[in-house]
Design a protein around this motif. Structure first.
Motif, short mmCIF file in Angstrom:
data_model
loop_
_atom_site.label_atom_id
_atom_site.label_comp_id
_atom_site.label_asym_id
_atom_site.label_seq_id
_atom_site.Cartn_x
_atom_site.Cartn_y
_atom_site.Cartn_z
N SER A 17 13.18 -2.28 -7.99
CA SER A 17 12.36 -1.24 -8.33
C SER A 17 10.78 -1.46 -8.15
CB SER A 17 12.41 -0.60 -10.08
OG SER A 17 11.41 0.59 -9.76
N ARG A 63 6.18 4.28 -5.50
CA ARG A 63 7.58 3.99 -5.55
C ARG A 63 8.25 3.88 -5.15
NH1 ARG A 63 9.09 3.56 -11.76
NH2 ARG A 63 11.60 3.57 -11.63
N THR A 115 13.72 9.47 -9.47
CA THR A 115 13.42 7.52 -10.04
C THR A 115 15.15 7.45 -9.93
OG1 THR A 115 13.11 8.35 -12.27
CG2 THR A 115 11.27 7.34 -10.58
N GLN A 155 6.06 -1.02 -6.98
CA GLN A 155 5.39 -0.14 -6.58
C GLN A 155 4.68 -0.79 -5.78
OE1 GLN A 155 4.57 2.92 -9.32
NE2 GLN A 155 2.98 3.04 -9.35
#
Ligand code: FES
Length: 133
Positions: free
Chosen positions: A28, A41, A21, A30
């Protein structure tokens, strides 16, 4: 030739590129595969020149879903957002290089769904009409 692609898929699955990450992600998102619940993600960092200078992904799922996510991160890293948006279903399937049946298509395109639906903020109507998620 299929063997080469199968090996390549397993290599990406076992040694995912750009895994993890980003602490400083600008985008960002998911998504899951509704058929199995597996998730991907993707974090991006887009710089002031609109270039994706960092990308990372994290997920849980089958070899196809995780390998295609790894391949997709390699395809978009260093590209402008507009260039990355041009990456579509065909490029993913070409990179996987094996015959993908209708059920596995959702695995193969999960990471692209994350980018298109979430990171790029596109609505469902803007996706390729034959991208049947
Ligand atoms: Fe779940 Fe492939 S079986 S993503």
């Amino acid at each position: 030739m299929d063997d080469f692609y199968r090996e390549n898929i397993l290599d990406h699955y076992r040694n995912p590129r750009n895994a993890g990450t980003l602490d400083d992600a600008t985008h960002s998102h998911q998504e899951n595969n509704p058929l199995c619940g597996d998730v991907v993600r993707i974090d991006l960092h887009v710089n002031e020149n609109n270039v994706i200078d960092e990308v990372a992904f994290k997920g849980r799922g089958c070899a196809i879903s995780q390998a295609s996510a790894s391949m997709l991160t390699e395809m978009i890293k260093g590209k402008t957002v507009d260039e990355a948006k041009a990456v579509g279903k065909e490029q993913i399937l070409e990179a996987l290089g094996i015959q993908i049946g209708p059920t596995r298509l959702k695995c193969a395109l999960l990471s692209l769904k994350v980018l298109k639906a979430g990171v790029y903020g596109l609505s469902e109507a803007e996706w390729d009409s034959d991208d049947d998620w």
